[in-house]
Design a protein around this motif. Structure first.
Motif, short mmCIF file in Angstrom:
data_model
loop_
_atom_site.label_atom_id
_atom_site.label_comp_id
_atom_site.label_asym_id
_atom_site.label_seq_id
_atom_site.Cartn_x
_atom_site.Cartn_y
_atom_site.Cartn_z
N LYS C 178 0.85 -1.19 0.00
CA LYS C 178 0.00 0.00 0.00
C LYS C 178 0.89 1.24 0.00
O LYS C 178 0.58 2.26 -0.62
CB LYS C 178 -0.87 -0.02 1.27
CG LYS C 178 -2.31 0.37 1.02
CD LYS C 178 -3.10 0.20 2.29
CE LYS C 178 -4.22 1.20 2.34
NZ LYS C 178 -4.98 1.10 3.59
N PHE C 207 -3.87 6.99 -9.35
CA PHE C 207 -4.51 6.30 -8.23
C PHE C 207 -4.47 4.81 -8.53
O PHE C 207 -5.43 4.24 -9.00
CB PHE C 207 -5.97 6.74 -8.09
CG PHE C 207 -6.13 8.16 -7.67
CD1 PHE C 207 -6.11 8.50 -6.33
CD2 PHE C 207 -6.34 9.15 -8.60
CE1 PHE C 207 -6.28 9.81 -5.93
CE2 PHE C 207 -6.51 10.46 -8.20
CZ PHE C 207 -6.47 10.79 -6.88
N GLN C 210 -7.21 2.52 -7.24
CA GLN C 210 -8.60 2.86 -7.51
C GLN C 210 -9.00 2.61 -8.95
O GLN C 210 -10.16 2.79 -9.31
CB GLN C 210 -8.84 4.34 -7.17
CG GLN C 210 -9.09 4.56 -5.70
CD GLN C 210 -8.80 5.97 -5.29
OE1 GLN C 210 -7.67 6.36 -5.04
NE2 GLN C 210 -9.83 6.77 -5.21
N GLU C 211 -8.04 2.21 -9.78
CA GLU C 211 -8.37 2.04 -11.19
C GLU C 211 -8.54 0.57 -11.53
O GLU C 211 -7.60 -0.19 -11.59
CB GLU C 211 -7.27 2.68 -12.05
CG GLU C 211 -7.43 4.18 -12.10
CD GLU C 211 -6.24 4.88 -12.71
OE1 GLU C 211 -5.50 4.22 -13.45
OE2 GLU C 211 -6.07 6.07 -12.44
N PHE C 288 -7.76 -13.42 1.57
CA PHE C 288 -8.73 -12.62 2.32
C PHE C 288 -8.06 -11.34 2.80
O PHE C 288 -8.47 -10.23 2.48
CB PHE C 288 -9.23 -13.47 3.49
CG PHE C 288 -9.97 -12.75 4.56
CD1 PHE C 288 -11.26 -12.32 4.33
CD2 PHE C 288 -9.39 -12.52 5.80
CE1 PHE C 288 -11.96 -11.67 5.32
CE2 PHE C 288 -10.08 -11.87 6.80
CZ PHE C 288 -11.37 -11.44 6.56
N ARG C 292 -8.59 -7.21 1.89
CA ARG C 292 -9.19 -6.50 3.00
C ARG C 292 -8.31 -5.32 3.42
O ARG C 292 -8.81 -4.22 3.68
CB ARG C 292 -9.34 -7.47 4.16
CG ARG C 292 -10.13 -6.93 5.28
CD ARG C 292 -10.76 -8.04 6.10
NE ARG C 292 -11.93 -7.49 6.71
CZ ARG C 292 -13.08 -7.38 6.10
NH1 ARG C 292 -13.22 -7.84 4.89
NH2 ARG C 292 -14.10 -6.83 6.69
N ASN C 296 -10.06 -3.00 1.00
CA ASN C 296 -11.31 -3.36 1.66
C ASN C 296 -12.37 -3.80 0.66
O ASN C 296 -13.57 -3.67 0.89
CB ASN C 296 -11.83 -2.19 2.50
CG ASN C 296 -12.95 -2.60 3.41
OD1 ASN C 296 -12.98 -3.73 3.89
ND2 ASN C 296 -13.90 -1.72 3.63
N GLY C 297 -11.93 -4.30 -0.47
CA GLY C 297 -12.88 -4.81 -1.46
C GLY C 297 -13.55 -3.72 -2.29
O GLY C 297 -14.41 -4.02 -3.11
N ASN C 298 -13.15 -2.47 -2.10
CA ASN C 298 -13.72 -1.40 -2.91
C ASN C 298 -13.09 -1.38 -4.30
O ASN C 298 -12.15 -2.11 -4.56
CB ASN C 298 -13.49 -0.04 -2.23
CG ASN C 298 -14.47 0.17 -1.09
OD1 ASN C 298 -15.67 -0.04 -1.26
ND2 ASN C 298 -13.97 0.56 0.06
N TYR C 299 -13.60 -0.54 -5.14
CA TYR C 299 -13.10 -0.36 -6.51
C TYR C 299 -13.04 -1.68 -7.27
O TYR C 299 -12.06 -1.99 -7.93
CB TYR C 299 -11.69 0.28 -6.51
CG TYR C 299 -11.48 1.29 -5.42
CD1 TYR C 299 -12.21 2.46 -5.41
CD2 TYR C 299 -10.56 1.07 -4.39
CE1 TYR C 299 -12.05 3.39 -4.40
CE2 TYR C 299 -10.39 1.99 -3.38
CZ TYR C 299 -11.14 3.14 -3.38
OH TYR C 299 -10.99 4.05 -2.38
N ASP C 300 -14.09 -2.49 -7.14
CA ASP C 300 -14.19 -3.74 -7.90
C ASP C 300 -13.04 -4.69 -7.66
O ASP C 300 -12.57 -5.35 -8.58
CB ASP C 300 -14.27 -3.44 -9.41
CG ASP C 300 -15.58 -2.77 -9.77
OD1 ASP C 300 -16.55 -2.97 -9.03
OD2 ASP C 300 -15.61 -2.04 -10.77
N ALA C 305 -13.66 -14.82 -0.58
CA ALA C 305 -13.47 -14.95 0.86
C ALA C 305 -13.80 -13.64 1.58
O ALA C 305 -14.39 -13.64 2.67
CB ALA C 305 -12.04 -15.37 1.18
N TYR C 309 -17.00 -13.06 4.21
CA TYR C 309 -16.83 -12.53 5.56
C TYR C 309 -17.78 -11.36 5.78
O TYR C 309 -18.45 -11.27 6.80
CB TYR C 309 -15.38 -12.10 5.75
CG TYR C 309 -15.05 -11.56 7.12
CD1 TYR C 309 -14.73 -12.42 8.16
CD2 TYR C 309 -15.06 -10.19 7.37
CE1 TYR C 309 -14.41 -11.93 9.41
CE2 TYR C 309 -14.75 -9.70 8.62
CZ TYR C 309 -14.43 -10.57 9.63
OH TYR C 309 -14.13 -10.08 10.88
N ASN C 310 -17.83 -10.45 4.80
CA ASN C 310 -18.73 -9.30 4.92
C ASN C 310 -20.17 -9.74 5.09
O ASN C 310 -20.87 -9.29 5.99
CB ASN C 310 -18.64 -8.42 3.67
CG ASN C 310 -17.45 -7.50 3.73
OD1 ASN C 310 -16.85 -7.33 4.78
ND2 ASN C 310 -17.10 -6.92 2.61
#
Lengths: 319, 446, 349
Positions: C178, C207, C210-211, C288, C292, C296-300, C305, C309-310
Motif C-alpha cells: 500500500k 490512483f 482505484q483504477e 482474504f 481487506r 477493503n474490497g472497494n473499486y471492484d 473470501a 466474511y462481509n
C-alpha cells in the motif's frame, strides 16, 4: 533458440580450443545469471527495505516525503519503535503480548506436526480399504475457509456438544490464560489438512523396499514409524514446522476469536493491529509495528532455512 | 527427534515454572477489596452488594479512549467491588456477532448502531434492561434518544456517549487573517468556498478512508444535506425504507453534496483531486487546515481528538467548528448525530448494576471530566466538559428545542447501512454518477 | 524493559501444561500402539504353539489388524478434523439454503442472488482471475528464478531475499505494498515508490489502487510477491535433486539448455511442480487479508473470501455468506479430481 544448438554442441566437444571458449562462455553466462538474479533479488527486497527505512523516520517526514529522500536528507528517530514497544497508557507492555504469542505458537506447531505425520504415515503405508478416498477427503478439506469454522468451533468450546438433548461433551469454561488451549485446538484443526497433504507427499515417496524389509523382519507399524520414517522425514517436519510457525505467528483472526483481547491471552498481532488501527493512517506506527512483528519469524526462518531446503529436497528424491 | 526436542523444551519450561512458583511465594497476596465503607462511596450503595463479581464489556473503543473509560469507572469499581473488564476491538461489529453466535457473548456491549442492536434483539440474544436501569435512563435521556434503543416497546439499551456530526471545522485564526466570516447559510458557504478557491487554496478537505468502514464519512455528508433539504420527516422515511433509497430527494441531496465533494476546484486541499478523498483517512483528512492547505472540513465533534498535539481548539484558537448551515430555511438545521447504546447479553445483578451506573449522571460527569467526550445525558454538567466544541455539542443535545436525528446509515440494515451505502459512496467519489450509485444501493435493500 | 516474571508465571505454566499434554497424547498413542499389538502377537504366538501342538490348521494373522492400526494412527487427526472442519463445512452447506438469520429454508434463493447480483458476479470473476494468475505467475517466476540462480555465486543470499516475504504476514505485506502504491497530489512530493517513478518519468501520479481492473492485478502482485519464494525454494530443491548422471548423460548427448529444461528438468520436477501449483491455488482461493487491507474490497477488487466474511459477519446475511463459501468448495473440485488422478498414477507407477 535453434541457433543456439551448434554453440552448445560445440561446448560438448572435447577439443582443447572449444573447451576454453566454452569455459569462458560458461563463466560469462554464470556471471550474467549472477547479476540478473541479484538484481531481481534486490528489486524483490525494495518494498520491505523502504518500509524498514520508513520505520526509523519521523512522523511528519513519513507522511510528506518518500523514504528514498532519507538518503539525501537523513533524519532518523527511534520514536516510532518507542511508541509501538512501550505504547501509551495501560496496555503498553508489548513484552506481555510477546509471551502470549510464544505460548500460542509453540504448541500450535507441535500438535499438528505429530498428528499429521501419524496420519500421513497411515495413509501412505498401511493398507486399509478406502485410504485413498480418506486422503482425498482430508486434502479437499483445505478449502474450508476458516472464517466459516469460527462460530461452530466457538460453540464447541463455550457450550459443548449436545446431541438430541444429551450433553455429550461439556463446555470447556476456560478463563484467562487457559484460553490458550482453545487457540491451540483451533490452529491444530485448521493446519491438519495442509500438513497431511504435505507430509503425505514426502512419506509416500520414501523407498518401499525399506518398509518391506522392516515388515519382513517383523517390525510393527509403530516401530517402523518411529525408527525408520521419523528420522527420514525430520527435514520435512522442519519444513512444515516453519510454515506453521509463520502462519500461527502472523495469525490475527483465530487469536481474535479464541483468545479474547486482553493482555492475558492476546498475541502480538492483535496488539499491533490495535496500535496501528486506532488512529487511521498512522504510518509511523504501522511501519515500526510491522517490523516488530516480522523480527521473530525472520529469525526462525533464517535459522531453520537449512532444514527447510533439505526437507523439500527429501520429498522430491524420487521425482 | 521432534519428540526428543519437545521433551527438552518441556524440561526447561518445567524448571522455569518451578523457579517462578518459588519466587511467587515471596510476594504478598493483596486481594482487591472494596472500600465500601468510605464516604465517597456512599453514592454507590444503591448498586447493591456485588463484591468480587466480574462484568465483561466489549466495544469498539480502543487505545487512549479505552484507558479513559477505565479511569472513568474506577471509583465505581473500587466502591462496589465489581471488576469491569473492558475489551475494545477494531473488528467489533463483525466479532460481536461471532461471539454471540458462538455462545461466548460479553455481558455488555457498547453498540453504536441501532440496526445492529435490532439484529440481536430479533435473534433473541439481547436482554431488556432491568427496572432500575430503565428508571435511570428515562430520567436522564430524552425520548428522542431512548427510542433508538427501544424495540417492541422494550428498552434494550440505554444511550451512553454521543456525538454531533453537523459541524464544519475551520481555523478561526486563518479566517481572521484573511477576513473571512463564518457562513450561516448554504449560499454563504458556497460563496466563501468560491472566495477561498479564487485565492488559490482549495477550500475543502475530506477523507472517507476508514479501514473496514471506508465510506462512512461521506454518508454523514449526504445525511446532513438531506436533513436540511428534505427535512426530518422525509429523512425518517428514507432511513426506514418508507421511500426508496433512490428517491429524487436523495438524489438532490447527493448532487448538492457533490457540488462540493466532487468539485475539483474545491477539493481536496492538501491531498490532491476528488478521487483522493476515497484514499485519505478520515483521521488525517482535516489536518491540512493546520498548515493552511485547506480551510473547511465537515466532520463530527469527535474530530477534536484528531488535531495534532498543541493545536488549540477554541473559538479564538487554531481550530474550531461552526454549525453546518441551513439550506432550506423551512427545514431549519436539525442535528445529525450518533452514539452508543449499552446492550446486555446477561441479566445477572452485577451486570444490571453496571448498566444502571452507565446510564447515570455520575458516570456521564465522571467520564466527561477526563475530556473529549460528549453525551446527551441531561445530568451532565456543562462545567465538567473541558473542550469548547464538546460543550457546544452537549448544549445542542440537551436543548429541548433541538431537532435531533440519528445517523441514518446506523439505522438501516447492516447490509445497506454498513455495506452497499458505504461502498456506493466510495464509488460515487471515485467517479460513478449519482443515479447509478443510488439505484445500486436501492437494489440491495430487500 | 521492565519485565514482571511473576505476572507472566501463569502463562508459562499453561505453556508447560500444553507441552505436557502434547507429550502425553503423542507418547501415549505410540505406547498404546506398541504395547497392544505385542500383546496380540504374544497371544497369536501362543495360539500358534497350541495349534502346532494339537496339529490343527495354523490360524492366519487377523486381516483387520492393519485397519485397526490405521484407525489409531488416524484417530487424532480425524477427530480434530470432524470437529474443526467437517462439522463447520456441513453446517455452512446447510446454512446456504437458509435465510439471513438461519431460521427458515429458502431453497436456492441465496445461489440465485449470487449469480444475479452484478457486484457478486464481479467478485466471482475476480476470484477466477486470482486463481488463474497467482499460481501461474508465482510458479513460473519461481521456476525461472530457481533455474537462473542454480549454482551461481551468492545463491543462498539471493534465494533468501526472494523467500523473505514468506515470513511477513499477509496484512504486513499489504501494508508494505500500500505504501508502494500510495498516491499524493501532483503538487506534492510522492510518498509511494511507484508514483515517484511515474512522476520522475514525466507522468502524472496515478490512483493505482482505484483504477479497475489494474488494481486487481496490483493486488495479485502482492500475493505473487509473497508466494514466489515458496515456489522458488521447492522447485530449486527439486532441480538440485535431479540425479547428476541424467544431467551429465544429456549434456554428452549435446542437448541445448532449452531442450535440457523441457526434456530433463521439467519431467523430473513434475511432482514438486504439482505440490506448488496445488498449494498456491488453494491458498489463492482463500485469499482474504490482502484485499481487506489494501482496498477493503472497494473499486471492484473484492474476492469470494472477503465478500463471504462481509455477508456472514458484517451484514448478518448468514445464508448469502454461506452460499459464497459453498461456491469455494465447488471451485476446488477440479483440483481434487486432478489430485485423484495423480494418486492413481502414483499407485500404478
Amino acid at each position: 533458440m535453434t541457433t543456439a544448438t551448434p554453440t552448445v554442441g560445440a561446448g560438448a566437444q572435447a577439443t582443447g580450443a572449444t573447451t576454453t571458449a566454452s569455459r569462458v562462455r560458461k563463466r560469462l553466462n554464470s556471471r550474467t545469471a549472477t547479476v540478473v538474479s541479484i538484481v531481481i533479488a534486490v528489486l524483490w527486497t525494495v518494498p520491505t527495505f523502504g518500509l524498514f527505512i520508513s520505520s526509523f523516520r519521523p512522523e511528519d517526514q513519513i507522511k510528506t516525503t518518500g523514504w528514498w529522500t532519507a538518503f539525501t536528507d537523513p533524519q532518523f528517530t527511534l520514536e516510532n519503535y518507542q511508541q509501538v514497544l512501550f505504547g501509551s497508557g495501560s496496555s503498553g507492555r508489548l513484552i506481555s503480548y510477546f509471551i502470549n504469542s510464544l505460548a500460542i505458537t509453540i504448541p500450535s506447531v507441535l500438535f499438528p506436526i505429530a498428528f499429521a505425520s501419524l496420519a500421513a504415515y497411515a495413509l501412505a503405508w498401511i493398507n486399509f480399504r478406502g485410504r485413498d478416498w480418506l486422503y482425498i477427503a482430508i486434502f479437499a478439506l483445505q478449502i474450508v475457509p476458516l472464517q466459516m469454522a469460527l462460530v461452530p468451533l466457538l460453540k464447541f468450546f463455550s457450550t459443548g456438544v449436545t446431541i438430541a438433548g444429551v450433553q455429550v461433551l461439556p463446555a470447556w469454561n476456560l478463563v484467562d490464560e487457559q484460553k490458550f488451549a482453545q487457540v491451540w485446538f483451533a490452529h491444530t484443526c485448521f493446519a491438519l489438512p495442509f500438513a497431511v497433504f504435505l507430509l503425505h507427499n514426502f512419506i509416500s515417496q520414501l523407498p518401499g523396499d525399506l518398509m518391506e524389509a522392516a515388515r519382513v523382519d517383523g517390525a510393527s507399524h509403530p516401530r517402523i514409524f518411529r525408527t525408520i520414517v521419523l528420522p527420514l522425514i525430520t527435514p520435512a517436519l522442519a519444513a512444515f514446522g516453519i510454515f506453521q510457525f509463520l502462519w500461527v505467528w502472523n495469525d490475527l483472526l483465530v487469536a481474535l476469536i479464541f483468545a479474547d483481547g486482553g493482555d492475558e491471552t492476546a498475541p502480538l498481532t492483535v496488539r499491533l493491529a490495535e496500535l496501528a488501527g486506532s488512529r487511521g493512517n498512522e504510518w509511523q506506527r504501522l511501519t515500526a509495528g510491522a517490523f516488530v512483528s516480522i523480527v521473530v519469524p525472520l529469525i526462525v526462518f533464517l535459522s531453520l532455512q537449512r532444514y527447510f531446503v533439505r526437507g523439500l529436497l527429501a520429498g522430491s528424491v524420487k521425482g | 527427534m521432534a519428540f526428543a526436542r519437545s521433551r527438552q523444551t518441556l524440561a526447561i519450561a518445567g524448571a522455569l515454572g518451578l523457579a517462578l512458583g518459588v519466587t511467587a511465594c515471596g510476594t504478598g497476596n493483596d486481594k482487591k477489596s472494596s472500600n465500601a465503607g468510605s464516604a465517597e462511596c456512599a453514592a454507590y450503595e444503591k448498586y447493591g452488594d456485588n463484591d468480587g463479581k466480574k462484568v465483561t464489556i466489549y466495544s469498539s473503543i480502543r487505545d487512549i479512549e479505552a484507558d479513559r473509560l477505565d479511569e472513568s469507572w474506577k471509583q465505581f469499581e473500587d466502591c462496589t467491588g465489581i471488576d469491569i473488564d473492558h475489551e475494545g476491538s477494531a473488528e467489533f461489529e463483525a466479532q460481536l456477532g461471532v461471539r454471540v453466535d458462538g455462545g461466548n457473548a460479553p455481558d455488555l456491549a457498547f453498540i453504536p448502531q441501532p440496526g445492529l442492536l435490532k439484529r440481536f434483539v430479533d435473534a433473541g440474544k439481547l436482554k431488556p434492561v432491568g427496572a432500575e436501569t430503565k428508571t435511570e435512563a428515562e430520567a436522564n435521556y430524552s425520548p428522542d434518544w431512548l427510542k433508538y434503543g427501544t424495540l417492541n416497546g422494550q428498552l434494550y439499551g440505554a444511550p451512553l456517549g454521543s456525538n454531533v456530526k453537523s459541524y464544519v471545522w475551520y481555523s478561526p485564526k486563518m479566517f481572521k487573517d484573511k477576513g473571512w466570516t463564518v457562513p450561516t447559510t448554504w449560499d454563504e458557504l458556497i460563496k466563501l468556498s468560491d472566495t477561498i478557491a479564487a485565492s488559490g487554496t482549495k477550500p475543502w478537505c475530506a477523507g472517507i478512508e476508514s479501514g473496514d468502514a471506508t465510506g462512512w464519512p461521506a454518508t454523514d455528508w449526504i445525511e446532513d444535506v438531506l436533513l436540511r433539504t428534505a427535512g426530518p420527516e422525509a429523512y425518517d422515511q428514507w432511513t426506514t425504507h418508507g421511500i426508496p433509497f433512490n428517491d429524487p430527494k436523495v438524489a438532490d441531496a447527493l448532487n448538492r453534496a457533490g457540488t462540493i465533494l466532487k468539485n475539483d476546484k474545491y477539493v481536496n486541499g492538501g491531498f490532491g483531486g476528488v478521487k483522493s478523498i476515497a484514499t485519505t483517512s478520515f483521521q488525517e483528512a482535516g489536518i491540512p487546515i493546520t498548515t493552511g492547505k485547506c480551510a473547511l472540513h465537515r466532520q463530527a465533534s469527535f474530530y477534536a481528538n484528531q488535531w495534532p498535539q498543541g493545536t488549540k481548539v477554541a473559538e479564538d484558537g487554531d481550530v474550531f467548528a461552526f454549525y453546518f448551515p441551513a439550506i432550506d430555511p423551512a427545514q431549519g438545521k436539525p442535528v445529525l448525530g450518533g452514539g452508543e447504546f449499552v446492550g446486555a447479553f446477561a441479566d445477572r445483578p452485577e451486570v444490571q448494576a453496571v448498566q444502571t451506573y452507565l446510564a447515570s449522571g455520575e458516570f456521564a460527569n465522571s467520564r466527561a471530566k477526563i475530556g473529549d467526550w460528549v453525551s446527551a445525558n441531561k445530568k451532565l454538567d456543562l462545567a465538567n466538559v473541558p473542550n469548547p466544541v464538546d460543550r457546544l455539542s452537549v448544549q445542542l443535545l440537551q436543548d429541548e428545542k433541538t431537532v435531533f436525528r440519528f445517523d441514518g446509515s446506523d439505522l438501516m440494515p447492516a447490509a445497506v447501512g454498513a455495506g452497499t451505502f458505504w461502498k456506493g459512496m466510495v464509488e460515487w467519489i471515485n467517479g460513478k454518477d449519482t443515479a447509478t450509485v443510488l439505484n445500486g444501493i436501492e437494489g440491495s435493500w430487500k | 524493559m521492565e519485565f514482571d516474571f511473576i505476572a507472566e508465571k501463569d502463562k508459562f505454566l499453561m505453556l508447560g501444561y500444553g507441552l505436557l499434554a502434547f507429550v502425553a497424547v503423542v507418547g501415549g498413542l505410540l505406547l498404546l500402539l506398541d504395547v497392544v499389538p505385542s500383546w496380540f502377537a504374544r497371544r497369536h504366538e501362543a495360539k500358534l504353539v497350541a495349534a502346532s501342538a494339537s496339529g490343527a490348521p495354523l490360524p492366519r494373522w487377523p486381516k483387520q489388524r492393519e485397519g485397526l492400526f490405521a484407525l489409531f494412527f488416524l484417530l487424532p487427526t480425524l477427530l480434530l478434523l470432524a470437529v474443526g472442519l467437517v462439522g463447520p463445512a456441513i453446517r455452512t452447506t446447510l446454512l446456504s439454503f437458509m435465510d439471513a438469520g438461519s431460521n427458515d429454508w429458502v431453497g436456492l434463493r441465496n445461489y440465485g442472488w449470487m449469480f444475479s447480483d452484478p457486484a457478486i458476479l464481479r467478485v466471482l470473476t475476480n476470484t477466477l482471475v486470482w486463481v488463474i494468475l497467482v499460481p501461474l505467475v508465482a510458479t513460473s517466476f519461481g521456476l525461472v528464478y530457481a533455474v537462473l540462480v542454480d549454482k551461481v555465486r551468492f545463491e543462498a543470499v539471493a534465494k533468501s531475499l526472494i523467500f523473505l516475504p514468506m515470513a511477513i504476514s499477509f496484512v504486513g505485506a499489504s501494508i508494505i505494498w500500500k505504501f508502494v502504491y500510495a498516491y499524493r497530489g501532483d503538487d506534492q512530493q510522492q510518498i509511494g515508490l511507484l508514483n515517484q517513478i511515474v512522476v520522475s518519468l514525466g507522468g502524472e501520479p496515478k490512483f493505482f489502487l482505484q483504477e479497475s481492473p489494474l488494481n486487481t492485478l496490483l493486488l495479485i502482485m502482492i500475493m505473487v510477491w509473497i508466494q514466489a519464494g515458496f515456489a522458488m525454494v521447492v522447485l530449486s530443491a527439486a532441480i538440485k535433486a535431479i540425479p547428476a548422471d541424467i544431467v551429465e548423460a544429456a549434456r554428452l548427448d549435446g542437448v541445448t539448455p532449452w531442450q535440457m529444461f523441457w526434456q530433463i528438468t521439467m519431467p523430473n520436477i513434475r511432482p514438486a511442480l504439482i505440490v506448488v501449483v496445488v498449494t498456491l491455488s488453494i491458498a489463492t482461493l482463500k485469499v482474504f487479508d490482502i484485499v481487506r487491507t489494501a482496498t477493503n474490497g472497494n473499486y471492484d477488487t473484492s474476492v469470494i473470501a472477503n465478500e463471504m466474511y462481509n455477508q456472514a459477519f458484517r451484514y448478518g446475511q448468514n445464508g448469502q455468506g454461506s452460499a459464497l463459501a459453498v461456491f469455494l468448495f465447488v471451485l476446488v473440485i477440479p483440483i481434487v479430481i486432478y489430485q485423484i488422478r495423480n494418486l492413481r498414477q502414483q499407485r500404478e507407477g
